[in-house]
Enzyme design. Sequence first.
Site, PDB file in Angstrom:
ATOM      1  N   GLU A   1      -5.690  -4.336  10.707  1.00  0.00           N
ATOM      2  CA  GLU A   1      -4.711  -3.580  10.640  1.00  0.00           C
ATOM      3  C   GLU A   1      -5.159  -3.142  11.989  1.00  0.00           C
ATOM      4  O   GLU A   1      -5.359  -1.723  12.383  1.00  0.00           O
ATOM      5  CB  GLU A   1      -4.930  -3.028   9.911  1.00  0.00           C
ATOM      6  CG  GLU A   1      -4.129  -3.061   8.130  1.00  0.00           C
ATOM      7  CD  GLU A   1      -3.426  -2.730   7.184  1.00  0.00           C
ATOM      8  OE1 GLU A   1      -2.727  -2.309   7.114  1.00  0.00           O
ATOM      9  OE2 GLU A   1      -4.279  -1.305   7.145  1.00  0.00           O
TER      10      GLU A   1
ATOM     11  N   GLU B   1      -6.366   5.055   7.728  1.00  0.00           N
ATOM     12  CA  GLU B   1      -6.832   6.549   7.338  1.00  0.00           C
ATOM     13  C   GLU B   1      -7.884   6.900   6.821  1.00  0.00           C
ATOM     14  O   GLU B   1      -8.062   8.269   6.773  1.00  0.00           O
ATOM     15  CB  GLU B   1      -5.585   6.039   6.461  1.00  0.00           C
ATOM     16  CG  GLU B   1      -4.022   5.787   7.217  1.00  0.00           C
ATOM     17  CD  GLU B   1      -3.398   5.705   6.451  1.00  0.00           C
ATOM     18  OE1 GLU B   1      -3.097   5.871   5.601  1.00  0.00           O
ATOM     19  OE2 GLU B   1      -2.127   5.153   7.593  1.00  0.00           O
TER      20      GLU B   1
ATOM     21  N   HIS C   1      -9.668   1.804   4.832  1.00  0.00           N
ATOM     22  CA  HIS C   1      -8.257   1.596   5.318  1.00  0.00           C
ATOM     23  C   HIS C   1      -8.904   2.096   6.785  1.00  0.00           C
ATOM     24  O   HIS C   1      -9.349   3.060   6.714  1.00  0.00           O
ATOM     25  CB  HIS C   1      -7.022   1.749   4.598  1.00  0.00           C
ATOM     26  CG  HIS C   1      -5.174   1.733   4.686  1.00  0.00           C
ATOM     27  ND1 HIS C   1      -5.545   2.849   6.088  1.00  0.00           N
ATOM     28  CD2 HIS C   1      -4.306   0.577   4.689  1.00  0.00           C
ATOM     29  CE1 HIS C   1      -4.076   2.276   6.623  1.00  0.00           C
ATOM     30  NE2 HIS C   1      -4.478   1.178   5.806  1.00  0.00           N
TER      31      HIS C   1
ATOM     32  N   GLY D   1       2.483   2.362  10.462  1.00  0.00           N
ATOM     33  CA  GLY D   1       3.609   3.450  10.303  1.00  0.00           C
ATOM     34  C   GLY D   1       4.045   3.920  11.510  1.00  0.00           C
ATOM     35  O   GLY D   1       4.739   5.320  12.060  1.00  0.00           O
TER      36      GLY D   1
ATOM     37  N   ASN E   1       0.790  -1.432   0.136  1.00  0.00           N
ATOM     38  CA  ASN E   1      -0.317  -0.114   0.037  1.00  0.00           C
ATOM     39  C   ASN E   1       0.913   1.419   0.061  1.00  0.00           C
ATOM     40  O   ASN E   1       1.259   1.809   1.528  1.00  0.00           O
ATOM     41  CB  ASN E   1      -0.486  -0.074   1.378  1.00  0.00           C
ATOM     42  CG  ASN E   1      -1.637   0.884   1.457  1.00  0.00           C
ATOM     43  OD1 ASN E   1      -1.861   2.411   0.354  1.00  0.00           O
ATOM     44  ND2 ASN E   1      -2.139   1.238   2.723  1.00  0.00           N
TER      45      ASN E   1
ATOM     46  N   SER F   1       3.203  -2.142  10.192  1.00  0.00           N
ATOM     47  CA  SER F   1       4.609  -2.194  11.033  1.00  0.00           C
ATOM     48  C   SER F   1       5.527  -3.714  10.577  1.00  0.00           C
ATOM     49  O   SER F   1       6.129  -3.609  11.665  1.00  0.00           O
ATOM     50  CB  SER F   1       4.998  -2.154  11.955  1.00  0.00           C
ATOM     51  OG  SER F   1       4.095  -0.325  12.406  1.00  0.00           O
TER      52      SER F   1
ATOM     53  N   LYS G   1       0.072   4.622  -0.312  1.00  0.00           N
ATOM     54  CA  LYS G   1      -0.482   5.457   0.067  1.00  0.00           C
ATOM     55  C   LYS G   1       0.037   6.715  -0.888  1.00  0.00           C
ATOM     56  O   LYS G   1       0.002   6.821  -1.939  1.00  0.00           O
ATOM     57  CB  LYS G   1      -0.250   5.434   1.842  1.00  0.00           C
ATOM     58  CG  LYS G   1      -0.245   4.063   2.582  1.00  0.00           C
ATOM     59  CD  LYS G   1      -0.534   4.307   4.271  1.00  0.00           C
ATOM     60  CE  LYS G   1      -0.252   3.476   4.553  1.00  0.00           C
ATOM     61  NZ  LYS G   1      -0.049   3.664   6.053  1.00  0.00           N
TER      62      LYS G   1
HETATM   63  P1  PGA Z   1       2.615   0.142   7.334  1.00  0.00           P
HETATM   64  O1  PGA Z   1       1.256   0.227   7.200  1.00  0.00           O
HETATM   65  O2  PGA Z   1       3.153  -1.250   6.889  1.00  0.00           O
HETATM   66  O3  PGA Z   1       3.314   0.952   7.038  1.00  0.00           O
HETATM   67  O4  PGA Z   1       2.240   0.216   9.145  1.00  0.00           O
HETATM   68  C1  PGA Z   1       0.237  -0.434   6.906  1.00  0.00           C
HETATM   69  C2  PGA Z   1      -1.192   0.128   6.169  1.00  0.00           C
HETATM   70  O5  PGA Z   1      -1.169   0.952   6.071  1.00  0.00           O
HETATM   71  O6  PGA Z   1      -1.312  -0.430   5.153  1.00  0.00           O
END
Ligand code: PGA
Length: 251
Positions: free
Chosen positions: A170, A102, A100, A176, A12, A214, A14
Amino acid sequence: MSGSPIPLIAGNWKMHGSRGFAEGLAGSLAGCMSNASATAFEMLLCPPTPLLGEVRDAVGTSGIFIGGQDCHTAEHGPHTGDIAAGMLADAGCAYVIVGHSERRADHAEDDAMVTAKAAAAQSAGLVPVVCVGETMDERDVGQAVAVVMDQLRGSVPVGSSGDTLVVAYEPVWAIGTGRTPTLADIKEVHDAIRLVLADIADEGDRVRILYGGSVKPENARKILNIDNVNGALVGGASLKAEEFWAIAQAV
Ligand code: PGA
Protein backbone atom coordinates in the site's frame (compact mmCIF):
# COMPACT_ATOMS: atom_id res chain seq x y z
CA MET A 1 -2.68 -18.10 -13.97
CA SER A 2 -3.10 -21.68 -12.80
CA GLY A 3 -1.37 -22.45 -9.56
CA SER A 4 -1.77 -18.86 -8.35
CA PRO A 5 -3.20 -18.48 -4.87
CA ILE A 6 -6.92 -17.68 -4.69
CA PRO A 7 -7.32 -13.88 -4.66
CA LEU A 8 -8.34 -12.21 -1.41
CA ILE A 9 -10.58 -9.14 -1.54
CA ALA A 10 -10.25 -7.48 1.84
CA GLY A 11 -12.20 -4.51 3.19
CA ASN A 12 -10.55 -2.26 5.76
CA TRP A 13 -13.36 -0.24 7.31
CA LYS A 14 -10.90 1.75 9.44
CA MET A 15 -12.73 3.83 12.09
CA HIS A 16 -16.08 3.93 10.33
CA GLY A 17 -19.49 2.48 11.01
CA SER A 18 -22.04 1.69 13.68
CA ARG A 19 -23.85 -1.51 14.58
CA GLY A 20 -26.67 -0.74 12.16
CA PHE A 21 -24.27 0.17 9.36
CA ALA A 22 -22.27 -3.01 9.95
CA GLU A 23 -25.32 -5.24 9.85
CA GLY A 24 -26.49 -3.60 6.62
CA LEU A 25 -23.17 -3.69 4.79
CA ALA A 26 -22.09 -7.16 5.89
CA GLY A 27 -25.62 -8.47 5.33
CA SER A 28 -25.70 -7.13 1.75
CA LEU A 29 -22.34 -8.67 0.95
CA ALA A 30 -23.38 -11.98 2.51
CA GLY A 31 -26.43 -11.92 0.25
CA CYS A 32 -24.28 -11.29 -2.84
CA MET A 33 -21.90 -14.06 -1.81
CA SER A 34 -24.66 -16.57 -1.16
CA ASN A 35 -26.36 -15.78 -4.49
CA ALA A 36 -23.13 -16.13 -6.49
CA SER A 37 -22.97 -19.60 -8.02
CA ALA A 38 -19.21 -19.79 -7.68
CA THR A 39 -16.64 -17.28 -6.52
CA ALA A 40 -13.07 -17.09 -7.75
CA PHE A 41 -12.02 -15.10 -4.71
CA GLU A 42 -12.17 -15.04 -0.93
CA MET A 43 -13.69 -12.04 0.83
CA LEU A 44 -12.55 -10.55 4.12
CA LEU A 45 -14.16 -7.78 6.17
CA CYS A 46 -12.12 -5.94 8.82
CA PRO A 47 -14.52 -3.72 10.77
CA PRO A 48 -13.71 -1.76 13.93
CA THR A 49 -13.44 -4.17 16.88
CA PRO A 50 -16.75 -3.27 18.58
CA LEU A 51 -18.59 -4.22 15.37
CA LEU A 52 -17.04 -7.67 14.95
CA GLY A 53 -20.01 -9.39 16.58
CA GLU A 54 -22.52 -7.73 14.26
CA VAL A 55 -20.41 -8.50 11.20
CA ARG A 56 -19.85 -12.11 12.28
CA ASP A 57 -23.59 -12.61 12.74
CA ALA A 58 -24.44 -10.85 9.48
CA VAL A 59 -22.00 -12.82 7.32
CA GLY A 60 -23.35 -16.05 8.85
CA THR A 61 -22.54 -19.04 6.67
CA SER A 62 -21.82 -17.01 3.52
CA GLY A 63 -18.12 -17.91 3.63
CA ILE A 64 -16.99 -14.29 4.13
CA PHE A 65 -14.05 -14.10 6.55
CA ILE A 66 -13.74 -11.48 9.26
CA GLY A 67 -10.61 -9.88 10.63
CA GLY A 68 -9.24 -7.28 13.02
CA GLN A 69 -7.37 -4.09 12.10
CA ASP A 70 -4.56 -4.48 14.64
CA CYS A 71 -3.51 -6.64 17.58
CA HIS A 72 -1.10 -6.37 20.50
CA THR A 73 2.16 -8.30 20.62
CA ALA A 74 1.27 -9.92 23.97
CA GLU A 75 -1.25 -12.69 24.72
CA HIS A 76 -2.76 -10.74 27.62
CA GLY A 77 -1.67 -8.28 30.27
CA PRO A 78 -1.89 -4.71 31.54
CA HIS A 79 -2.36 -2.97 28.16
CA THR A 80 -5.38 -0.71 28.50
CA GLY A 81 -7.21 -0.26 25.23
CA ASP A 82 -5.30 -2.93 23.37
CA ILE A 83 -6.59 -6.18 21.91
CA ALA A 84 -4.86 -9.55 21.88
CA ALA A 85 -4.80 -11.67 18.75
CA GLY A 86 -6.38 -14.52 20.69
CA MET A 87 -9.35 -12.29 21.51
CA LEU A 88 -9.85 -11.60 17.81
CA ALA A 89 -9.70 -15.33 17.08
CA ASP A 90 -12.22 -15.93 19.86
CA ALA A 91 -14.50 -13.31 18.28
CA GLY A 92 -14.47 -15.28 15.02
CA CYS A 93 -11.62 -13.60 13.15
CA ALA A 94 -9.39 -15.52 10.75
CA TYR A 95 -7.17 -12.56 9.81
CA VAL A 96 -5.76 -9.38 11.28
CA ILE A 97 -4.20 -6.39 9.51
CA VAL A 98 -0.84 -5.42 11.04
CA GLY A 99 1.52 -2.58 10.21
CA HIS A 100 -0.96 -0.46 8.28
CA SER A 101 0.73 2.86 7.45
CA GLU A 102 -1.90 4.70 9.51
CA ARG A 103 -0.85 2.69 12.58
CA ARG A 104 2.83 3.05 11.74
CA ALA A 105 2.25 6.84 11.65
CA ASP A 106 -0.34 7.30 14.44
CA HIS A 107 1.22 4.85 16.90
CA ALA A 108 4.90 4.94 15.89
CA GLU A 109 4.91 1.24 15.00
CA ASP A 110 8.23 0.14 13.54
CA ASP A 111 9.09 -3.00 11.62
CA ALA A 112 10.15 -4.89 14.76
CA MET A 113 6.80 -4.22 16.38
CA VAL A 114 4.95 -5.22 13.23
CA THR A 115 6.86 -8.51 13.13
CA ALA A 116 6.00 -9.15 16.78
CA LYS A 117 2.34 -8.42 16.10
CA ALA A 118 2.34 -10.69 13.05
CA ALA A 119 3.98 -13.46 15.10
CA ALA A 120 1.41 -13.00 17.88
CA ALA A 121 -1.34 -13.27 15.28
CA GLN A 122 0.15 -16.48 13.87
CA SER A 123 0.46 -17.97 17.37
CA ALA A 124 -3.24 -17.29 17.91
CA GLY A 125 -4.12 -19.02 14.64
CA LEU A 126 -4.79 -15.80 12.71
CA VAL A 127 -3.29 -14.90 9.35
CA PRO A 128 -1.64 -11.47 9.56
CA VAL A 129 -2.07 -9.12 6.60
CA VAL A 130 1.31 -7.36 6.83
CA CYS A 131 1.23 -3.90 5.21
CA VAL A 132 4.20 -2.23 3.56
CA GLY A 133 4.48 0.83 1.34
CA GLU A 134 6.59 3.84 0.46
CA THR A 135 5.86 7.56 0.89
CA MET A 136 5.70 9.92 -2.09
CA ASP A 137 9.08 11.39 -1.13
CA GLU A 138 10.63 7.94 -1.16
CA ARG A 139 9.12 7.20 -4.57
CA ASP A 140 10.24 10.58 -5.92
CA VAL A 141 13.86 9.81 -5.14
CA GLY A 142 13.66 6.37 -6.72
CA GLN A 143 13.66 4.47 -3.43
CA ALA A 144 10.18 2.87 -3.58
CA VAL A 145 11.31 -0.70 -4.21
CA ALA A 146 14.23 -0.52 -1.79
CA VAL A 147 12.09 0.93 1.01
CA VAL A 148 9.33 -1.62 0.54
CA MET A 149 11.77 -4.55 0.45
CA ASP A 150 13.40 -3.29 3.62
CA GLN A 151 10.03 -3.06 5.37
CA LEU A 152 9.07 -6.49 4.11
CA ARG A 153 12.24 -8.17 5.38
CA GLY A 154 11.81 -6.32 8.68
CA SER A 155 8.09 -7.01 9.18
CA VAL A 156 7.58 -10.70 8.34
CA PRO A 157 8.12 -13.38 11.01
CA VAL A 158 10.59 -16.16 10.21
CA GLY A 159 8.90 -19.35 9.03
CA SER A 160 5.82 -17.65 7.50
CA SER A 161 4.13 -19.45 4.60
CA GLY A 162 1.25 -19.11 2.16
CA ASP A 163 -1.11 -20.44 4.83
CA THR A 164 0.07 -18.10 7.57
CA LEU A 165 0.89 -14.82 5.83
CA VAL A 166 -0.67 -12.25 3.50
CA VAL A 167 1.31 -9.20 2.38
CA ALA A 168 -0.35 -5.93 1.33
CA TYR A 169 1.55 -3.38 -0.75
CA GLU A 170 0.00 0.00 0.00
CA PRO A 171 1.84 3.11 -1.19
CA VAL A 172 1.19 5.63 1.58
CA TRP A 173 0.49 8.39 -0.94
CA ALA A 174 -2.18 6.32 -2.70
CA ILE A 175 -4.28 5.66 0.41
CA GLY A 176 -7.52 7.62 0.39
CA THR A 177 -6.24 10.03 -2.26
CA GLY A 178 -7.75 8.67 -5.47
CA ARG A 179 -4.22 8.38 -6.86
CA THR A 180 -2.62 5.06 -7.76
CA PRO A 181 0.78 4.05 -9.12
CA THR A 182 0.96 3.10 -12.79
CA LEU A 183 0.26 -0.54 -13.54
CA ALA A 184 3.96 -0.93 -14.36
CA ASP A 185 4.94 0.52 -11.00
CA ILE A 186 2.55 -1.83 -9.16
CA LYS A 187 3.97 -4.76 -11.13
CA GLU A 188 7.54 -3.76 -10.34
CA VAL A 189 6.90 -3.71 -6.59
CA HIS A 190 4.79 -6.89 -6.53
CA ASP A 191 7.40 -8.79 -8.58
CA ALA A 192 10.08 -7.62 -6.17
CA ILE A 193 7.98 -8.67 -3.16
CA ARG A 194 7.51 -12.10 -4.73
CA LEU A 195 11.28 -12.49 -5.12
CA VAL A 196 11.94 -11.51 -1.51
CA LEU A 197 9.20 -13.86 -0.29
CA ALA A 198 10.98 -16.73 -2.05
CA ASP A 199 13.88 -15.90 0.20
CA ILE A 200 12.17 -15.20 3.54
CA ALA A 201 9.02 -17.37 3.49
CA ASP A 202 8.27 -21.06 3.05
CA GLU A 203 6.76 -21.64 -0.41
CA GLY A 204 6.84 -17.90 -0.99
CA ASP A 205 4.97 -18.23 -4.29
CA ARG A 206 1.85 -19.22 -2.31
CA VAL A 207 1.80 -16.06 -0.19
CA ARG A 208 -0.91 -13.69 -1.38
CA ILE A 209 0.27 -10.17 -2.19
CA LEU A 210 -2.58 -7.65 -2.11
CA TYR A 211 -2.46 -4.18 -3.64
CA GLY A 212 -4.06 -1.39 -1.60
CA GLY A 213 -4.54 2.35 -2.12
CA SER A 214 -7.53 3.90 -3.92
CA VAL A 215 -8.80 0.64 -5.41
CA LYS A 216 -12.21 1.38 -6.97
CA PRO A 217 -14.57 -0.51 -9.27
CA GLU A 218 -13.14 1.57 -12.17
CA ASN A 219 -9.50 0.50 -11.73
CA ALA A 220 -9.91 -2.88 -10.04
CA ARG A 221 -9.86 -5.07 -13.15
CA LYS A 222 -6.59 -3.71 -14.49
CA ILE A 223 -4.89 -3.85 -11.09
CA LEU A 224 -6.14 -7.34 -10.23
CA ASN A 225 -4.96 -8.58 -13.63
CA ILE A 226 -1.32 -7.80 -12.91
CA ASP A 227 0.92 -10.81 -12.27
CA ASN A 228 1.66 -11.25 -8.58
CA VAL A 229 -1.33 -9.15 -7.54
CA ASN A 230 -3.39 -11.68 -5.59
CA GLY A 231 -6.15 -9.44 -4.36
CA ALA A 232 -6.85 -6.01 -2.94
CA LEU A 233 -6.98 -4.26 0.42
CA VAL A 234 -9.76 -1.72 0.03
CA GLY A 235 -10.56 1.18 2.33
CA GLY A 236 -13.10 3.78 1.16
CA ALA A 237 -14.73 1.63 -1.51
CA SER A 238 -15.27 -1.19 0.99
CA LEU A 239 -17.82 0.93 2.85
CA LYS A 240 -20.38 0.59 0.03
CA ALA A 241 -21.64 -2.92 -0.70
CA GLU A 242 -22.12 -2.33 -4.43
CA GLU A 243 -18.62 -0.87 -4.90
CA PHE A 244 -16.90 -3.55 -2.85
CA TRP A 245 -18.83 -6.31 -4.60
CA ALA A 246 -17.97 -4.78 -7.99
CA ILE A 247 -14.29 -4.86 -7.05
CA ALA A 248 -14.59 -8.54 -6.11
CA GLN A 249 -16.30 -9.20 -9.44
CA ALA A 250 -13.27 -7.76 -11.22
CA VAL A 251 -11.10 -10.70 -10.12
P1 PGA B 1 -8.28 3.38 0.38
O1 PGA B 1 -7.56 2.72 1.66
O2 PGA B 1 -8.83 2.23 -0.45
O3 PGA B 1 -9.36 4.24 0.96
O4 PGA B 1 -7.24 4.14 -0.36
C1 PGA B 1 -6.81 1.54 1.56
C2 PGA B 1 -6.23 1.16 2.88
O5 PGA B 1 -5.77 2.05 3.62
O6 PGA B 1 -6.20 -0.02 3.25
